[in-house]
Write a protein that holds these residues in place. Structure first.
Motif, PDB file in Angstrom:
ATOM      1  N   ARG A 211       0.821  -1.224   0.000  1.00  0.00           N
ATOM      2  CA  ARG A 211       0.000   0.000   0.000  1.00  0.00           C
ATOM      3  C   ARG A 211       0.847   1.263   0.000  1.00  0.00           C
ATOM      4  O   ARG A 211       0.344   2.350   0.266  1.00  0.00           O
ATOM      5  N   GLY A 212       2.125   1.123  -0.265  1.00  0.00           N
ATOM      6  CA  GLY A 212       3.016   2.290  -0.342  1.00  0.00           C
ATOM      7  C   GLY A 212       3.148   3.002   0.994  1.00  0.00           C
ATOM      8  O   GLY A 212       3.266   4.225   1.041  1.00  0.00           O
ATOM      9  N   ILE A 213       3.118   2.221   2.077  1.00  0.00           N
ATOM     10  CA  ILE A 213       3.170   2.838   3.417  1.00  0.00           C
ATOM     11  C   ILE A 213       4.600   2.788   3.938  1.00  0.00           C
ATOM     12  O   ILE A 213       5.230   1.729   3.946  1.00  0.00           O
ATOM     13  N   ASN A 214       5.108   3.930   4.390  1.00  0.00           N
ATOM     14  CA  ASN A 214       6.484   4.028   4.864  1.00  0.00           C
ATOM     15  C   ASN A 214       6.581   3.622   6.339  1.00  0.00           C
ATOM     16  O   ASN A 214       5.929   4.210   7.207  1.00  0.00           O
ATOM     17  N   LEU A 215       7.413   2.609   6.595  1.00  0.00           N
ATOM     18  CA  LEU A 215       7.635   2.146   7.962  1.00  0.00           C
ATOM     19  C   LEU A 215       8.661   3.083   8.611  1.00  0.00           C
ATOM     20  O   LEU A 215       9.733   3.300   8.051  1.00  0.00           O
ATOM     21  N   THR A 216       8.338   3.645   9.781  1.00  0.00           N
ATOM     22  CA  THR A 216       9.312   4.537  10.443  1.00  0.00           C
ATOM     23  C   THR A 216       9.874   3.927  11.715  1.00  0.00           C
ATOM     24  O   THR A 216      10.811   4.466  12.302  1.00  0.00           O
ATOM     25  N   GLY A 217       9.309   2.815  12.156  1.00  0.00           N
ATOM     26  CA  GLY A 217       9.842   2.178  13.363  1.00  0.00           C
ATOM     27  C   GLY A 217       9.366   0.749  13.470  1.00  0.00           C
ATOM     28  O   GLY A 217       8.221   0.438  13.108  1.00  0.00           O
ATOM     29  N   ARG A 244      -5.945   3.918   2.906  1.00  0.00           N
ATOM     30  CA  ARG A 244      -4.868   2.914   2.747  1.00  0.00           C
ATOM     31  C   ARG A 244      -4.303   2.493   4.096  1.00  0.00           C
ATOM     32  O   ARG A 244      -3.908   1.347   4.289  1.00  0.00           O
ATOM     33  N   ILE A 245      -4.288   3.426   5.079  1.00  0.00           N
ATOM     34  CA  ILE A 245      -3.774   3.068   6.414  1.00  0.00           C
ATOM     35  C   ILE A 245      -4.806   2.196   7.138  1.00  0.00           C
ATOM     36  O   ILE A 245      -4.471   1.155   7.709  1.00  0.00           O
ATOM     37  N   GLY A 246      -6.082   2.615   7.054  1.00  0.00           N
ATOM     38  CA  GLY A 246      -7.148   1.821   7.675  1.00  0.00           C
ATOM     39  C   GLY A 246      -7.145   0.403   7.130  1.00  0.00           C
ATOM     40  O   GLY A 246      -7.254  -0.580   7.879  1.00  0.00           O
ATOM     41  N   ASP A 247      -6.999   0.324   5.798  1.00  0.00           N
ATOM     42  CA  ASP A 247      -6.965  -0.962   5.108  1.00  0.00           C
ATOM     43  C   ASP A 247      -5.793  -1.821   5.575  1.00  0.00           C
ATOM     44  O   ASP A 247      -5.942  -3.024   5.810  1.00  0.00           O
ATOM     45  N   LEU A 249      -4.187  -1.577   8.430  1.00  0.00           N
ATOM     46  CA  LEU A 249      -4.370  -1.989   9.827  1.00  0.00           C
ATOM     47  C   LEU A 249      -5.361  -3.152   9.911  1.00  0.00           C
ATOM     48  O   LEU A 249      -5.190  -4.079  10.712  1.00  0.00           O
ATOM     49  N   ALA A 250      -6.396  -3.108   9.029  1.00  0.00           N
ATOM     50  CA  ALA A 250      -7.348  -4.231   8.996  1.00  0.00           C
ATOM     51  C   ALA A 250      -6.612  -5.506   8.590  1.00  0.00           C
ATOM     52  O   ALA A 250      -6.859  -6.583   9.142  1.00  0.00           O
ATOM     53  N   ALA A 251      -5.687  -5.387   7.638  1.00  0.00           N
ATOM     54  CA  ALA A 251      -4.905  -6.557   7.204  1.00  0.00           C
ATOM     55  C   ALA A 251      -4.015  -7.047   8.352  1.00  0.00           C
ATOM     56  O   ALA A 251      -3.909  -8.250   8.592  1.00  0.00           O
ATOM     57  N   LEU A 252      -3.391  -6.116   9.082  1.00  0.00           N
ATOM     58  CA  LEU A 252      -2.554  -6.523  10.228  1.00  0.00           C
ATOM     59  C   LEU A 252      -3.420  -7.257  11.256  1.00  0.00           C
ATOM     60  O   LEU A 252      -2.991  -8.242  11.859  1.00  0.00           O
ATOM     61  N   HIS A 253      -4.636  -6.780  11.442  1.00  0.00           N
ATOM     62  CA  HIS A 253      -5.564  -7.430  12.385  1.00  0.00           C
ATOM     63  C   HIS A 253      -5.774  -8.893  11.970  1.00  0.00           C
ATOM     64  O   HIS A 253      -5.755  -9.794  12.814  1.00  0.00           O
TER      65      HIS A 253
END
Ligand SMILES: O=C(O)C(=O)Cc1ccccc1
Length: 296
Positions: A211-217, A244-247, A249-253
């Motif tokens: 989802r093109g999300i940048n991991l910072t930690g 995209r962030i909500g999505d 986090l739902a996937a991480l869940h």
């Protein structure tokens, strides 16, 4: 005025960080007690250190965030860290030097060079070390520069630091409620416990990357249950209000045994986040239209 419990006593770096937020400051002797004051409703907020650019994450904070009732971060601030070494007036010899473990770790080389033979002693905070030196328990304390204003001590050395440009990031926590509005330059933090199977961490990270999300930690801490079982603390750029962030986090869940949301809040540097939100919105609108039979 809201009350902010902070990791004290007076004169800690955390007090310096908490002063940047609006509120009446209430010192607590440990990170756990500062967060407990918030959980019990004695204060509306708590301010605690979360990570340092030299020493890394603050384990006491990571552990306190997952214990007991959920609390969420609503803001962060980053402090430049420089240390003073304080002694009782008239001190001629330093045999013991005390401070918070994160502080001692950042002046280890200075101590070895300037005070060879001195024994380093861990205390609950930098300011607690200053108070102990005042009481005569140790000879010197490694402290925040402001500690000189709170304790009857004098400066043996100032601007002490092994690594230039050291910084510490602090969180402002509160009980779950309304989230801060997205600003376009936000950070989201979650902690997950994964099931014990191969490749699960890489599945989590793939959900973000796709989802093109940048991991910072990314930090891990033992669950304190079985040996080899970990919790992963994941920080990403973006706000849970963004699809995209909500999505993600739902996937991480779906991939986790347990998941706890630790907050979406403005990044301290306000640096822009590459979000591609328009592309995600256009894609979602297209799927919507296809479902309604309006588009092919
Ligand atoms: O003990 C303190 O003053 C703290 O606030 C924790 C800490 C210790 C060392 C660097 C930054 C924060």
């Amino acid at each position: 005025m809201p009350r902010i419990a902070y990791f004290g006593p007076q004169g800690t770096f955390t007090e310096q960080a908490a002063l940047r937020f609006e509120g009446e400051l209430v010192p607590a002797d440990t990170i756990q007690l500062a967060i407990a004051a918030l959980r019990k409703g004695e204060t509306e907020f708590a301010c605690v250190p979360i990570e340092n650019s030299v020493e890394g994450a603050v384990p006491a904070t990571l552990d306190a965030l997952v214990r007991d009732e959920p609390v969420v971060a609503v803001a962060e601030t980053v402090l430049d860290v420089r240390f003073s070494v304080l002694v009782r007036p008239g001190t001629t010899e330093i045999k013991t030097i005390a401070s918070h473990p994160h502080a001692l770790a950042q002046v280890r080389e200075w101590i070895a060079a300037e005070l060879p033979g001195a024994t380093s002693i861990a205390t609950s905070s930098t300011a607690a070390a200053a108070a102990a030196v005042e009481r005569g328990e140790f000879d010197a304390a490694v402290t925040a520069p402001v500690a000189i204003n709170h304790y009857a001590l004098e400066e043996f050395a100032v601007d002490v630091l092994d690594v230039a440009d050291a910084r510490t990031r602090f969180l402002l926590l509160r009980q779950p409620g309304q989230l801060p509005e997205p600003t376009g330059a936000d950070r989201t933090s979650v902690v997950v416990t994964t099931p014990d199977r191969m490749g699960v961490l890489s599945e989590l990270l793939t959900e973000l990357a796709l989802r093109g999300i940048n991991l910072t930690g990314l930090e891990s801490r033992p669950t304190k249950g079985k040996l080899g079982e970990y919790r992963f603390y994941i920080d990403v750029e973006g706000h849970i209000a963004e699809p995209r962030i909500g999505d993600a986090l739902a996937a991480l869940h779906r991939h986790s045994r347990e998941i706890r949301f630790l907050g979406s809040f403005p990044k301290a540097d306000h640096g822009p986040v590459e979000a591609h939100n328009d592309e995600f919105a256009a894609a979602a609108a297209w799927v919507d239209a296809v479902r309604k039979g309006e588009r092919g």
